[in-house]
Scaffold this motif. Structure first.
Motif, short mmCIF file in Angstrom:
data_model
loop_
_atom_site.label_atom_id
_atom_site.label_comp_id
_atom_site.label_asym_id
_atom_site.label_seq_id
_atom_site.Cartn_x
_atom_site.Cartn_y
_atom_site.Cartn_z
N GLU A 114 39.72 2.80 -14.48
CA GLU A 114 39.56 1.91 -15.64
C GLU A 114 40.84 1.85 -16.47
O GLU A 114 41.31 0.77 -16.83
CB GLU A 114 38.39 2.39 -16.50
N VAL A 115 41.41 2.99 -16.76
CA VAL A 115 42.61 2.98 -17.61
C VAL A 115 43.79 2.36 -16.85
O VAL A 115 44.58 1.61 -17.40
CB VAL A 115 42.94 4.38 -18.19
N GLU A 116 43.84 2.59 -15.57
CA GLU A 116 44.94 2.02 -14.80
C GLU A 116 44.83 0.50 -14.67
O GLU A 116 45.81 -0.21 -14.90
CB GLU A 116 45.01 2.66 -13.40
N PHE A 117 43.64 0.02 -14.32
CA PHE A 117 43.53 -1.42 -13.99
C PHE A 117 43.10 -2.29 -15.15
O PHE A 117 43.46 -3.46 -15.21
CB PHE A 117 42.59 -1.60 -12.79
N GLU A 118 42.32 -1.73 -16.04
CA GLU A 118 41.87 -2.55 -17.16
C GLU A 118 42.83 -2.50 -18.35
O GLU A 118 42.76 -3.32 -19.25
CB GLU A 118 40.47 -2.13 -17.62
N TRP A 119 43.71 -1.54 -18.36
CA TRP A 119 44.59 -1.41 -19.52
C TRP A 119 46.06 -1.43 -19.12
O TRP A 119 46.77 -2.35 -19.48
CB TRP A 119 44.22 -0.13 -20.31
N LEU A 120 46.50 -0.43 -18.38
CA LEU A 120 47.94 -0.36 -18.10
C LEU A 120 48.44 -1.56 -17.32
O LEU A 120 49.38 -2.23 -17.72
CB LEU A 120 48.26 0.94 -17.34
N ARG A 121 47.79 -1.84 -16.21
CA ARG A 121 48.30 -2.96 -15.40
C ARG A 121 48.06 -4.30 -16.07
O ARG A 121 48.89 -5.19 -15.98
CB ARG A 121 47.71 -2.93 -13.98
N TRP B 62 46.99 -6.15 -7.80
CA TRP B 62 47.92 -6.29 -8.93
C TRP B 62 49.34 -6.52 -8.45
O TRP B 62 50.10 -7.28 -9.06
CB TRP B 62 47.84 -5.07 -9.86
N ARG B 63 49.72 -5.87 -7.36
CA ARG B 63 51.07 -6.11 -6.82
C ARG B 63 51.18 -7.57 -6.42
O ARG B 63 52.16 -8.24 -6.72
CB ARG B 63 51.32 -5.25 -5.57
N ASP B 64 50.11 -8.07 -5.78
CA ASP B 64 50.13 -9.47 -5.36
C ASP B 64 50.23 -10.41 -6.55
O ASP B 64 50.99 -11.37 -6.54
CB ASP B 64 48.86 -9.79 -4.56
N ARG B 65 49.45 -10.11 -7.58
CA ARG B 65 49.51 -10.97 -8.76
C ARG B 65 50.91 -10.94 -9.38
O ARG B 65 51.43 -11.96 -9.80
CB ARG B 65 48.50 -10.49 -9.82
#
Ligand SMILES: O=C(O)CCC(=O)C(=O)O
Ligand SMILES: [Fe+2]
Length: 638
Positions: free
Chosen positions: A508-515, A587-590
């Motif tokens: 959650e913190v990695e994908f919903e916030w940091l990235r 996320w890399r793709d985006r």
């Protein structure tokens, strides 16, 4: 560890919703029923407009510009111009059905400190509005001009909160205030008198019961129209579903800023959708009531099958990975808008805007959609500022009507009720009250001048505030023990459910916030430093969670544990890692998509956190493929 800008091509990772076959069948059914007609819509110059508004759009309220203090207008308008001048308004690179698209409008989010607003797989981080309170505390995160601009929008927010809270049942038109604040009706005659109700202080009780009676009708009715997938995975308050049917997906958006070609985008409603509809106008033209009674020819039909994008509903009872059990938040009592999403578009800069396909309402700046991620039944208030170019105000009469900005509304899932078209003059506000946003969709029809809007919302923030994510991190980190002597780490409990919980928070913190944050590049830090420190802290916490995953992996790979428990742990770990691996790829793709490459460096997405294979500071590699195979083969051997 270092941030890294993207280079690769995109790949679709997101799971798809309903089966394509099912969508096709639904689409065919809709098209059959529609035949080759455009659906009628009514504007103020059409007879029956008022009756249609009363019966089928009664949650809509127009507040004429004269009902706001002149001084507030000038402060708010200056603020919007400041934000534009500073470059704070930017197109969002959102994601719709595995496609990246730029929104056609440029946007910025302002709001309560630490609040975010999520739409179309994009989390916007609020530039805090500078209330008087905040000034006392001496916030110093942006320059004085920006601070003043934010403060003006906070003042507007305060005005709108109290104005929308004190509307009485049936209010549709504004009351103009004299300088002393005394109220005077602007719109006279039938409209007001019909709705006048002396109980000034309605808290929506009547309106609520009226809505819920009718609600049953629409929920049954909508079963057969259930179309569209959801885009927002935020929130866990009750069910989420899409209510409505759309053209090629709601919001107009650009595929390439330079070419101005469009792909569809839609926002999706959040919360319950009891809905309601009225069959009052099914198949017939409404009778003339009030205003001018001019007949307007029903626009000619010209739409192709590809204009329709029928969508499938998805209910997310409980949400994804949601650990909260609290009931859905429902808006009752005084309204407190916690964010405003600002929109800006200059049609002169747009090479192509999509035509509204169902009703023939004209060019759309924002396509049909429901606002998503809002508290159930909460209102939305919109301030409209169209920059003048001496062409005069909107008046009734069709050619001038197209020159001004208009709002289109339609009943979701309904091809029988005529659409409603509401022209806006600069300074006008409109409110969508009660359940209107769920039962109806709206679109924005472009006028000729540049135009701002400030759309005030009660965002569903149960998982969307900084305080929330910080406390989640603390929850996870409470399972990490640090030896005070050696500084070495160990896990407090090896309970699979506890470990799973930590891994979920990690994701959650990695994908919903940091990235999410870094995907928007320097967008935030450039104008306002409010988010800089908190994001650094979240990244530190996340890094400790990488250590926790490393310890978890070591435990799983250790021999000599009870087989059954080890299997359970391995399965938990595998599922968290697989999810993480996939999301990192997405996320890399985006970040690396061809559209992302078109952005100037300061707006370009940053793929962060990213680190190289032999970064000594990182406990685990960025690429989890090897670890995933290790855990998989361990499971096979069991
Ligand atoms: O600009 C407006 O009037 C409304 C825009 C809108 O619908 C949105 O931002 O969701
Ligand atoms: Fe909207």
């Amino acid at each position: 560890m270092k941030a890294r800008q993207c280079k690769h091509n995109s790949r679709n990772m997101k799971r798809s919703g309903d089966s394509e076959g099912e969508k096709r069948r639904k689409r065919r059914r809709l098209l059959q029923e529609l035949g080759d007609q455009k659906i009628p819509f009514l504007g103020p110059s059409d007879r029956g407009f008022q009756q249609l508004w009363d019966s089928s759009y009664f949650g809509l309220v127009l507040r004429k510009s004269c009902s706001l203090p002149a001084e507030l207008h000038s402060r708010v308008q200056a603020a919007l111009l400041t934000l534009r001048k500073k470059g704070c308004l930017l197109k969002d690179l959102v994601r719709v059905r595995d496609r990246d698209v730029f929104t056609a409008v440029s946007r910025a989010l302002l709001g309560e400190p630490g609040h975010t607003y999520r739409y179309l797989d994009t989390r916007l981080f609020a530039i805090p509005w500078h209330s008087e309170d905040a000034e006392v505390k001496g916030q110093n995160c942006c320059d004085p001009d920006l601070r003043d601009a934010c403060k003006a929008l906070w003042e507007l927010n305060t005005f709108l909160c109290s104005d929308v809270s004190q509307l009485k049942e049936g209010d549709q038109f504004s009351q103009c205030m004299k300088a002393e604040g005394e109220a005077k009706l602007v719109e006279e005659g039938e409209t007001e008198s019909k709705h006048s109700d002396d109980s000034k202080n309605s808290e929506g009780g009547d309106s609520e019961s009226r809505q819920s009676e009718e609600g049953d009708t629409e929920s049954k009715h909508s079963e057969e129209w259930d179309i569209e997938s959801k885009h927002s995975e935020e929130g866990c308050s009750g069910s989420k579903q899409e209510a409505g049917w759309e053209t090629e997906e709601g919001e107009s958006s650009q595929v390439k800023p330079s070419e101005g070609s469009f792909a569809g985008v839609s926002e999706h409603s959040e919360g319950k959708c009891p809905g309601w509809t009225t069959e009052a106008f099914s198949g017939t033209k409404p009778e003339p009531v009030g205003l001018e009674a001019q007949e307007k020819p029903v626009a000619q039909l010209k739409h192709s099958l590809s204009d329709y994008h029928i969508q499938d509903r998805e209910e997310l009872a409980g949400g994804l990975g949601c650990s909260q059990t609290s009931p859905p938040q429902v808006c009752t009592g005084p309204v407190k808008f916690n964010v405003t999403l600002l929109n800006y578009m200059d049609p002169a800069q747009m090479s192509h805007l999509k035509e509204e396909p169902y009703y023939g309402m004209g060019k759309m700046a924002v396509g049909w959609h429901h606002d998503e991620n809002l508290i159930t039944h909460s209102p939305v208030a919109v301030y409209n500022y169209s920059c003048h170019d001496d062409k005069g105000e909107c008046s009734e009469g069709s050619s001038v009507e197209k020159a001004c900005w208009r709002i289109g509304l339609k009943v979701a899932w309904d091809i029988h009720t005529p659409g409603l078209m509401l022209p806006l003059e600069s300074g006008d506000c409109y409110y969508m009250r009660d359940d209107l946003n769920n039962t109806h969709q709206h679109c924005v029809l472009a006028g000729e001048t540049a135009r701002f809007s400030s759309t005030h919302r009660v965002a569903e923030c149960s998982k969307g505030t900084l305080t929330y994510i910080q406390s989640r991190c603390q929850e996870a980190l409470s399972n990490l023990h640090t030896d005070p002597e050696t500084g070495s780490h160990s896990l407090v409990t090896l309970q699979p459910t506890a470990l799973q919980h930590c891994e979920e928070i990690h994701n959650e913190v990695e994908f919903e916030w940091l990235r999410q944050y870094w995907f928007q590049g320097q967008r935030y830090a450039r104008f306002c430093s409010w988010w800089t420190r908190p994001m650094e802290q979240l990244e530190k916490d996340w890094k400790l969670m990488e250590t926790m995953t490393m310890l978890f992996l070591a435990t799983v790979e250790e021999e000599g544990q009870a087989e059954e428990r080890r299997r359970e742990m391995a399965e938990t770990l595998l599922s968290a890692l697989t999810d993480r691996h996939q999301q990192r790829q997405t996320w890399r793709d985006r970040c690396h998509s061809s559209l992302a490459q078109t952005l100037p460096p300061e707006e370009a997405p940053v793929d962060r956190p990213f680190w190289g294979v032999d970064d000594p500071g990182m406990p685990l590699p960025f690429d989890l493929a090897d670890i995933i195979s290790r855990v998989e083969s361990l499971l096979w051997r069991m």
